[in-house]
Scaffold this motif. Sequence first.
Motif, PDB file in Angstrom:
ATOM      1  N   GLU A 195       0.818  -1.215   0.000  1.00  0.00           N
ATOM      2  CA  GLU A 195       0.000   0.000   0.000  1.00  0.00           C
ATOM      3  C   GLU A 195       0.850   1.262   0.000  1.00  0.00           C
ATOM      4  N   HIS A 196       1.957   1.258   0.710  1.00  0.00           N
ATOM      5  CA  HIS A 196       2.821   2.444   0.716  1.00  0.00           C
ATOM      6  C   HIS A 196       3.467   2.666  -0.649  1.00  0.00           C
ATOM      7  N   ILE A 197       3.915   1.598  -1.272  1.00  0.00           N
ATOM      8  CA  ILE A 197       4.514   1.731  -2.599  1.00  0.00           C
ATOM      9  C   ILE A 197       3.457   2.159  -3.614  1.00  0.00           C
ATOM     10  N   ARG A 198       2.285   1.562  -3.507  1.00  0.00           N
ATOM     11  CA  ARG A 198       1.188   1.906  -4.411  1.00  0.00           C
ATOM     12  C   ARG A 198       0.802   3.372  -4.271  1.00  0.00           C
ATOM     13  N   HIS A 199       0.756   3.868  -3.036  1.00  0.00           N
ATOM     14  CA  HIS A 199       0.405   5.265  -2.810  1.00  0.00           C
ATOM     15  C   HIS A 199       1.407   6.203  -3.479  1.00  0.00           C
ATOM     16  N   ALA A 200       2.699   5.888  -3.345  1.00  0.00           N
ATOM     17  CA  ALA A 200       3.728   6.731  -3.965  1.00  0.00           C
ATOM     18  C   ALA A 200       3.617   6.704  -5.487  1.00  0.00           C
ATOM     19  N   LEU A 201       3.397   5.519  -6.055  1.00  0.00           N
ATOM     20  CA  LEU A 201       3.252   5.402  -7.505  1.00  0.00           C
ATOM     21  C   LEU A 201       2.022   6.177  -7.995  1.00  0.00           C
ATOM     22  N   ARG A 202       0.916   6.026  -7.302  1.00  0.00           N
ATOM     23  CA  ARG A 202      -0.317   6.692  -7.710  1.00  0.00           C
ATOM     24  C   ARG A 202      -0.205   8.209  -7.581  1.00  0.00           C
ATOM     25  N   ALA A 203       0.480   8.678  -6.546  1.00  0.00           N
ATOM     26  CA  ALA A 203       0.651  10.118  -6.366  1.00  0.00           C
ATOM     27  C   ALA A 203       1.447  10.725  -7.523  1.00  0.00           C
ATOM     28  N   ALA A 204       2.506  10.035  -7.926  1.00  0.00           N
ATOM     29  CA  ALA A 204       3.292  10.524  -9.062  1.00  0.00           C
ATOM     30  C   ALA A 204       2.504  10.412 -10.356  1.00  0.00           C
ATOM     31  N   ALA A 205       1.765   9.315 -10.518  1.00  0.00           N
ATOM     32  CA  ALA A 205       0.993   9.098 -11.748  1.00  0.00           C
ATOM     33  C   ALA A 205      -0.091  10.153 -11.933  1.00  0.00           C
ATOM     34  N   ALA A 206      -0.592  10.685 -10.808  1.00  0.00           N
ATOM     35  CA  ALA A 206      -1.670  11.677 -10.890  1.00  0.00           C
ATOM     36  C   ALA A 206      -1.229  12.961 -11.577  1.00  0.00           C
ATOM     37  N   SER A 207       0.067  13.176 -11.702  1.00  0.00           N
ATOM     38  CA  SER A 207       0.565  14.388 -12.353  1.00  0.00           C
ATOM     39  C   SER A 207       0.691  14.233 -13.864  1.00  0.00           C
ATOM     40  N   LEU A 208       0.357  13.049 -14.392  1.00  0.00           N
ATOM     41  CA  LEU A 208       0.539  12.751 -15.807  1.00  0.00           C
ATOM     42  C   LEU A 208      -0.809  12.439 -16.472  1.00  0.00           C
ATOM     43  N   PRO A 209      -0.902  12.666 -17.767  1.00  0.00           N
ATOM     44  CA  PRO A 209      -2.127  12.298 -18.476  1.00  0.00           C
ATOM     45  C   PRO A 209      -2.285  10.791 -18.626  1.00  0.00           C
ATOM     46  N   ARG A 210      -1.169  10.062 -18.528  1.00  0.00           N
ATOM     47  CA  ARG A 210      -1.170   8.607 -18.620  1.00  0.00           C
ATOM     48  C   ARG A 210       0.173   8.123 -18.063  1.00  0.00           C
ATOM     49  N   VAL A 211       0.331   6.837 -17.897  1.00  0.00           N
ATOM     50  CA  VAL A 211       1.618   6.275 -17.462  1.00  0.00           C
ATOM     51  C   VAL A 211       2.069   5.263 -18.507  1.00  0.00           C
ATOM     52  N   ASP A 212       3.237   5.516 -19.096  1.00  0.00           N
ATOM     53  CA  ASP A 212       3.772   4.630 -20.128  1.00  0.00           C
ATOM     54  C   ASP A 212       4.749   3.597 -19.580  1.00  0.00           C
ATOM     55  N   ALA A 213       5.382   3.916 -18.436  1.00  0.00           N
ATOM     56  CA  ALA A 213       6.398   3.005 -17.896  1.00  0.00           C
ATOM     57  C   ALA A 213       6.670   3.366 -16.449  1.00  0.00           C
ATOM     58  N   ILE A 214       7.146   2.371 -15.714  1.00  0.00           N
ATOM     59  CA  ILE A 214       7.487   2.557 -14.303  1.00  0.00           C
ATOM     60  C   ILE A 214       8.902   2.040 -14.061  1.00  0.00           C
ATOM     61  N   GLY A 215       9.725   2.858 -13.403  1.00  0.00           N
ATOM     62  CA  GLY A 215      11.062   2.452 -12.994  1.00  0.00           C
ATOM     63  C   GLY A 215      11.160   2.465 -11.483  1.00  0.00           C
ATOM     64  N   VAL A 216      11.863   1.499 -10.930  1.00  0.00           N
ATOM     65  CA  VAL A 216      11.975   1.372  -9.477  1.00  0.00           C
ATOM     66  C   VAL A 216      13.432   1.196  -9.079  1.00  0.00           C
ATOM     67  N   SER A 217      13.866   2.020  -8.156  1.00  0.00           N
ATOM     68  CA  SER A 217      15.183   1.888  -7.538  1.00  0.00           C
ATOM     69  C   SER A 217      14.975   1.404  -6.116  1.00  0.00           C
ATOM     70  N   SER A 218      15.616   0.295  -5.741  1.00  0.00           N
ATOM     71  CA  SER A 218      15.367  -0.271  -4.417  1.00  0.00           C
ATOM     72  C   SER A 218      16.597  -0.989  -3.888  1.00  0.00           C
ATOM     73  N   ALA A 219      16.793  -0.877  -2.591  1.00  0.00           N
ATOM     74  CA  ALA A 219      17.850  -1.662  -1.962  1.00  0.00           C
ATOM     75  C   ALA A 219      17.536  -3.143  -2.096  1.00  0.00           C
ATOM     76  N   GLY A 220      18.580  -3.953  -2.199  1.00  0.00           N
ATOM     77  CA  GLY A 220      18.395  -5.396  -2.275  1.00  0.00           C
ATOM     78  C   GLY A 220      18.803  -5.968  -3.606  1.00  0.00           C
ATOM     79  N   VAL A 221      18.702  -7.275  -3.706  1.00  0.00           N
ATOM     80  CA  VAL A 221      19.037  -7.998  -4.924  1.00  0.00           C
ATOM     81  C   VAL A 221      17.737  -8.338  -5.650  1.00  0.00           C
ATOM     82  N   TYR A 222      17.634  -7.907  -6.897  1.00  0.00           N
ATOM     83  CA  TYR A 222      16.442  -8.158  -7.708  1.00  0.00           C
ATOM     84  C   TYR A 222      16.827  -8.910  -8.972  1.00  0.00           C
ATOM     85  N   VAL A 223      16.060  -9.944  -9.305  1.00  0.00           N
ATOM     86  CA  VAL A 223      16.245 -10.729 -10.516  1.00  0.00           C
ATOM     87  C   VAL A 223      14.888 -10.816 -11.205  1.00  0.00           C
ATOM     88  N   ASP A 224      14.815 -10.382 -12.465  1.00  0.00           N
ATOM     89  CA  ASP A 224      13.553 -10.401 -13.216  1.00  0.00           C
ATOM     90  C   ASP A 224      12.449  -9.660 -12.469  1.00  0.00           C
TER      91      ASP A 224
END
Length: 462
Positions: A195-224
């Motif tokens: 819910e916290h991540i979703r809230h941040a994404l939605r808040a940023a998305a609200a400033s755009l007419p649409r969302v074409d792509a999402i990029g995420v920077s996060s601590a940790g090891v991510y694969v796929d």
Amino acid sequence: MELIVPKVKPVLDPEFRPAALAWRAFAHRIAGQSLPIRIAVEQSNGSIYVFERAIDRNTSSDATAVNLRFLEREVKFLLWAVGGFRIHIDAPEALVGFLRDYIYRYSPNQLFDKDVMGPIIYGRPFEIVHAAGAAFPKASHVTLPLGRHTGGCRVAIDKGASDIKAYAEQDGKTTFASEFKWDPKPQSDPAYHYEHIRHALRAAAASLPRVDAIGVSSAGVYVDNEARIASLFRGVPRDLFQSEIVPMYHRFQEEFGGIPVVVANDGSVSALAGSMSLNRNRVLGLAFGSSLAAGYTDVTGNITTWLDELAFVPIDMNPLAPADEWSGDRGCGVQYLSQQAVNRLLPAAGIEFPKDMGVPERLEGVQALMKQGDPRPPKIYQTIGSYFGYALAHYANYYDIGTVLVMGRVTTGEGGDVILKVAAEVLEQEFPNLKIDVRLPDEASRRVGQAAAAASLPQISR
């Protein structure tokens, strides 16, 4: 292994014994009686990284003990900086056998590494193999193009341990940049994170007419786009981590209509941010945040398949150095180049905060005192600057570094300038032949620069 007192001493930590100086002293001591050895780190994608080193040819008990200490710390560095499920070592068989059959079988610190590097990250049993002569594998590895994509309506977040930085842009023009407080580490309910991540994404998305792509920077090891290990989710039970956290970004992708989503380690994004903003390659990006994040762009501007988890890499050889609260190992970077370092140094600086105050809030308190001209906070930043200078010299034994870009909350404000000034003194006095350009981004980029770089991670299909 000889422990050397640094010339530029950390004022609040007189017992600090830099790994860079220990390695250099070891090399000088065995000159003329060295034995070349080779270490290869194998990853599940077939990448193999080879490192050539030397140990003491002397077989006395004292020399063997020093050789074993050197080899164990070397493997530790390579496991967390490079990453791999299998280590091939071309060295005396008895030395390799002791490392494999004793240290990596009974030591709690190495059992942590063995479990993470084997089944958790690479999905295979961890191995140490004695591989002499022709049995030693050849180097073979790839690099990965990362980010640098532009155009369209892009949303990005940069997840830290105290806040989520959210960002949005339309055709390169910023439409949103803000921060949202959260406290993820102790949270056991995956819904809290979602819910916290979703809230941040939605808040940023609200400033755009649409969302074409999402990029995420996060601590940790991510694969796929899936978390393998991440300190932000340490409070989530393992079964819920697998069922709810691992597929979380696939769920976000579905929620936003199947648009491109790319998740990358925040250290890699930090390096990308530096490479993009400075128009340079051979960039080591470091983020002094809740932990120590790192990433690297090579001479071609791409990232490698290295993990770059320098938070777990030892930079202090004092056997009584502070222990990492997670792995249990001593002298690891997270205790020296992060908010945890600031918190650890508070008693030595004579600064007290309420016991129930969180680490991020304590950092803010130190920064406030710094602005007021209090004489105690500069000692904390001077100490971290000394750590940083010696850490850079140690990292340079493994990375081909031209530029270092330093980000993260610890570098915010005047303290960041003190850190860089002292680190430069270390390099000048101890390592004059090491030419590294160390930089801080501007104040705005220090706080949201990684989120902005994360926006360039996905490629939008036209």
